[in-house]
Design a protein around this motif. Sequence first.
Motif, PDB file in Angstrom:
ATOM      1  N   LEU A 150      51.219  35.355  42.664  1.00 30.28           N
ATOM      2  CA  LEU A 150      50.678  34.261  41.617  1.00 30.28           C
ATOM      3  C   LEU A 150      50.316  35.296  40.384  1.00 30.28           C
ATOM      4  CD1 LEU A 150      49.587  31.911  40.240  1.00 30.28           C
ATOM      5  CD2 LEU A 150      47.589  32.232  41.169  1.00 30.28           C
ATOM      6  N   ASP A 151      49.772  36.521  40.690  1.00 30.77           N
ATOM      7  CA  ASP A 151      49.565  37.596  39.686  1.00 30.77           C
ATOM      8  C   ASP A 151      50.832  38.148  38.910  1.00 30.77           C
ATOM      9  OD1 ASP A 151      46.806  37.799  39.918  1.00 30.77           O
ATOM     10  OD2 ASP A 151      46.709  39.309  41.258  1.00 30.77           O
ATOM     11  N   SER A 152      51.875  38.094  39.578  1.00 29.33           N
ATOM     12  CA  SER A 152      53.102  38.499  38.874  1.00 29.33           C
ATOM     13  C   SER A 152      53.751  37.556  38.096  1.00 29.33           C
ATOM     14  CB  SER A 152      54.186  38.633  40.006  1.00 29.33           C
ATOM     15  OG  SER A 152      53.805  39.683  41.014  1.00 29.33           O
ATOM     16  N   GLN A 153      53.353  36.085  38.547  1.00 31.55           N
ATOM     17  CA  GLN A 153      53.835  35.006  37.654  1.00 31.55           C
ATOM     18  C   GLN A 153      53.049  35.170  36.434  1.00 31.55           C
ATOM     19  OE1 GLN A 153      54.023  31.081  39.407  1.00 31.55           O
ATOM     20  NE2 GLN A 153      55.608  30.568  37.966  1.00 31.55           N
ATOM     21  N   LEU A 154      51.611  35.237  36.382  1.00 31.74           N
ATOM     22  CA  LEU A 154      50.766  35.141  35.402  1.00 31.74           C
ATOM     23  C   LEU A 154      51.246  35.974  34.248  1.00 31.74           C
ATOM     24  CD1 LEU A 154      47.269  35.012  37.070  1.00 31.74           C
ATOM     25  CD2 LEU A 154      48.386  33.154  36.057  1.00 31.74           C
ATOM     26  N   GLU A 155      52.011  37.232  34.830  1.00 32.44           N
ATOM     27  CA  GLU A 155      52.515  38.330  33.504  1.00 32.44           C
ATOM     28  C   GLU A 155      53.577  37.433  32.767  1.00 32.44           C
ATOM     29  OE1 GLU A 155      53.642  41.774  35.591  1.00 32.44           O
ATOM     30  OE2 GLU A 155      51.557  42.068  36.335  1.00 32.44           O
ATOM     31  N   LEU A 156      54.086  36.404  33.454  1.00 28.55           N
ATOM     32  CA  LEU A 156      55.253  35.973  32.518  1.00 28.55           C
ATOM     33  C   LEU A 156      54.878  34.855  31.682  1.00 28.55           C
ATOM     34  CD1 LEU A 156      58.025  35.895  35.626  1.00 28.55           C
ATOM     35  CD2 LEU A 156      57.725  37.626  33.837  1.00 28.55           C
ATOM     36  N   LEU A 157      53.656  34.437  31.967  1.00 31.06           N
ATOM     37  CA  LEU A 157      53.157  33.155  31.009  1.00 31.06           C
ATOM     38  C   LEU A 157      52.630  33.710  29.590  1.00 31.06           C
ATOM     39  CD1 LEU A 157      51.359  31.196  33.916  1.00 31.06           C
ATOM     40  CD2 LEU A 157      53.940  31.061  33.234  1.00 31.06           C
ATOM     41  N   CYS A 158      52.622  32.587  28.910  1.00 32.94           N
ATOM     42  CA  CYS A 158      51.762  32.664  27.472  1.00 32.94           C
ATOM     43  C   CYS A 158      50.442  32.636  27.771  1.00 32.94           C
ATOM     44  CB  CYS A 158      52.309  31.558  26.438  1.00 32.94           C
ATOM     45  SG  CYS A 158      51.710  29.837  27.184  1.00 32.94           S
ATOM     46  N   SER A 159      49.547  33.210  26.964  1.00 35.02           N
ATOM     47  CA  SER A 159      48.199  33.488  27.235  1.00 35.02           C
ATOM     48  C   SER A 159      47.384  32.360  27.532  1.00 35.02           C
ATOM     49  CB  SER A 159      47.567  34.014  26.050  1.00 35.02           C
ATOM     50  OG  SER A 159      47.811  33.416  24.748  1.00 35.02           O
ATOM     51  N   SER A 160      47.739  31.054  26.822  1.00 28.97           N
ATOM     52  CA  SER A 160      46.851  29.682  27.065  1.00 28.97           C
ATOM     53  C   SER A 160      47.373  29.210  28.589  1.00 28.97           C
ATOM     54  CB  SER A 160      47.435  28.757  25.989  1.00 28.97           C
ATOM     55  OG  SER A 160      48.872  28.579  25.922  1.00 28.97           O
ATOM     56  N   LEU A 161      48.661  29.366  28.898  1.00 32.70           N
ATOM     57  CA  LEU A 161      48.898  28.687  30.154  1.00 32.70           C
ATOM     58  C   LEU A 161      48.354  29.624  31.194  1.00 32.70           C
ATOM     59  CD1 LEU A 161      50.398  26.593  31.966  1.00 32.70           C
ATOM     60  CD2 LEU A 161      52.460  27.758  31.678  1.00 32.70           C
ATOM     61  N   ASN A 162      48.354  30.990  30.989  1.00 32.08           N
ATOM     62  CA  ASN A 162      47.918  31.908  31.823  1.00 32.08           C
ATOM     63  C   ASN A 162      46.395  31.511  32.183  1.00 32.08           C
ATOM     64  OD1 ASN A 162      46.474  34.463  32.634  1.00 32.08           O
ATOM     65  ND2 ASN A 162      48.393  35.405  32.443  1.00 32.08           N
ATOM     66  N   MET A 163      45.649  31.361  31.186  1.00 30.28           N
ATOM     67  CA  MET A 163      44.131  31.165  31.522  1.00 30.28           C
ATOM     68  C   MET A 163      43.983  29.654  31.945  1.00 30.28           C
ATOM     69  SD  MET A 163      41.288  32.406  31.127  1.00 30.28           S
ATOM     70  CE  MET A 163      41.698  33.864  30.187  1.00 30.28           C
ATOM     71  N   LYS A 164      44.735  28.631  31.870  1.00 25.54           N
ATOM     72  CA  LYS A 164      44.758  27.299  32.363  1.00 25.54           C
ATOM     73  C   LYS A 164      44.940  27.596  33.735  1.00 25.54           C
ATOM     74  CE  LYS A 164      46.535  22.855  32.204  1.00 25.54           C
ATOM     75  NZ  LYS A 164      47.407  21.669  31.638  1.00 25.54           N
TER      76      LYS A 164
END
Length: 695
Positions: free
Chosen positions: A490-504
């Motif tokens: 999940l941490d690896s995927q969070l790096e690929l997301l925009c900041s708003s979706l990452n925080m969500k």
Amino acid sequence: MLSKFSSCLADQHLCFSPLMGKIADIVNRNLETIQDLRCLSVLMVSISSLISQRFQEQLVNKAEQLFDTIDSSQVNIARRIVQFLRNIKYSYYPLLERCNKVFLSNVNHLDLDSISKILSLYHSLQFHSFEFLLMTKKRLTELIPLFDHPASFVKLFVTLGPLAGPEEEKQLKSTMLLMSEELTSQQALAVMGAMEEMESRNSRLIKKIASILYKHLDNYKPVELLRITQALIFLHFQSKELFVKLRELLLSYLKVSVIPSEISLLVCALSMLPSPHLDEARISQIEAVLPQCDLNDLNSFATSVLRCIQFDPMYRNNTPGKQLKLLQKLDHYGRQRLQKCSSLNLLWEEVKSLKGDWFADSLLEETVVTLQRLMDEINYINVAGIASFISRTNYLSTSLLDRIASVVLQQNEKIHPFAILAIILPFSALNYDPPQRDEFFGTCLQHLNSYLSILDPLKLVFLGYSLATREYFSEDLLKAIFNIRFLAKLDSQLELLCSSLNMKVQFRLMELNRAVCLECPEYQIPWFHDRFCQQQYKKDFGRMNGAQQQIYKMLAEVLGGINFVKASVLTPYYYTIDFECILDKRKKPIPYGSHNTTSGKLPKIHSELNTQIAGSRLPPGAEKIALEFLDSRAFCRNIPHLKGKSAMKKRHLEILGYHVIQIPHFEWNSMALSTKNARMDYLRERIFGEGKSSS
């Protein structure tokens, strides 16, 4: 030979020619005898614009049958199949999944062009493959030093930029700055679009690309001018000179345009510019094309007109009659189009991307009525889309949700596991259980079990949270989420997301962790979000709104003084409570220590940052009371039915030992409570009256 000929016709832009129609007819008559998927995939793409839905489905089934006849190196065949699915707007997961496996096994041999095309097709189909994104990010990062020509580097920037981490992004932007002078008009447009997607704040690069766009502004088509306007506004770019020229060009196109969709996008772009204005000639032009407009065009016009009314300085003190009449006509044509609709699939094509205040206020109810009228057409193909629409609109229609549950129970074998999250979401968000609740949720989860290890991590988190909202906890699902390997993924995927979706995603994981700790302690899943919550609540504490200030002052009077009530309390597991008070066993308020609350501002955060149950240190028989003011966001749009998130919070606060009193906005702001005395009596009744915590 026929596939080669169809490809030649397509290259000559003859996809809609009678000749291509004859080719489609030959393919239709000979489909059963075709055994070569390479030739068939070429034909599928060539004839995709001309064929019926039934023929589309036959081709999809045939491609699925023949897929095992090709080896895993056939990237071009897989890409053409995905392209066909994009052309017919059908996210058929079984074929997409098989094509994705081909791409994954060949990712180290894919060039930039192939990766760019595949990601673009996936984006159009809203198909997400975390594994493919991760591998292509690695592959593209390796390619950065190899591209020093603007054409190839722009393609790399556009493809890798939205996936890049801080280091790669810095490298991409610095190189782009160096070669920016050599960019063509189309390359500059592509870079600006990528920077919008990356949520870039590199003012130097934004300014540089904007200057190139300005230089070529006369050469862009209307749809490109809209993209430029959207990107510049999103990136907070300011240039009076550029915006003046943009407005002149948009108006010059608008004066000669007769196509409804083009007029709507030009008006949309104009409404986004500073101080937007629609004169009488433009309003008359819009009115003239309304009978030809679909719901998307009508929605676009309404959104643009409302934006002009809000931001045009000419309308600051009054709304002119012309604009109001236009809005009334838009309402009329929208309702008329919905009432005449006789096909769910045609309706869905128009409503699936509708959003905004006008649609919600003027057409949403009529849209739901139309969906109810056509709900017998809901099936395994469209059920996930209809469910997503209901989630997005917050409109509770029990008949539609019951129909969705029924389709899932009857046709679950035909529904792909990737669609399950979208199906469950409205039941979770709107706090609704279908008649066969346990069978429905059980069927959904059983369908997913074999996919738990390959589902995208963020989807798994959203799924776990949605089920937790409905008090449904699957031990297999929770074990799949709460383990070191999954959390690292999940941490690896969070790096690929925009900041708003990452925080969500991070918030949803925290909320799921909290729900499991409170409702399923027997699973012994630890609470590991203390640091995350402390960081968020340091940032997110703000001011009380008007209603909360009123209630705070009145509570102090009702309870006997400001020292009998706490505002903005942080509970164990980091729930925030608007107000808290303590009553002894005789229902008399117990005072707290000193307070330092000033009117309109939140006091110092009162918190118990351990996981003790509220009341564990209270005098015998005393109880803590949590008072929550619920605004319109806590309820379904159409009826005063509490949504899932607020219902779960109430449940969790009760587990923590609170007696929960929820004060709905429609009660507090009602005529019955229009005086201070009536509100004081209401608070006394809710706090000191007999009965359980209620909403």
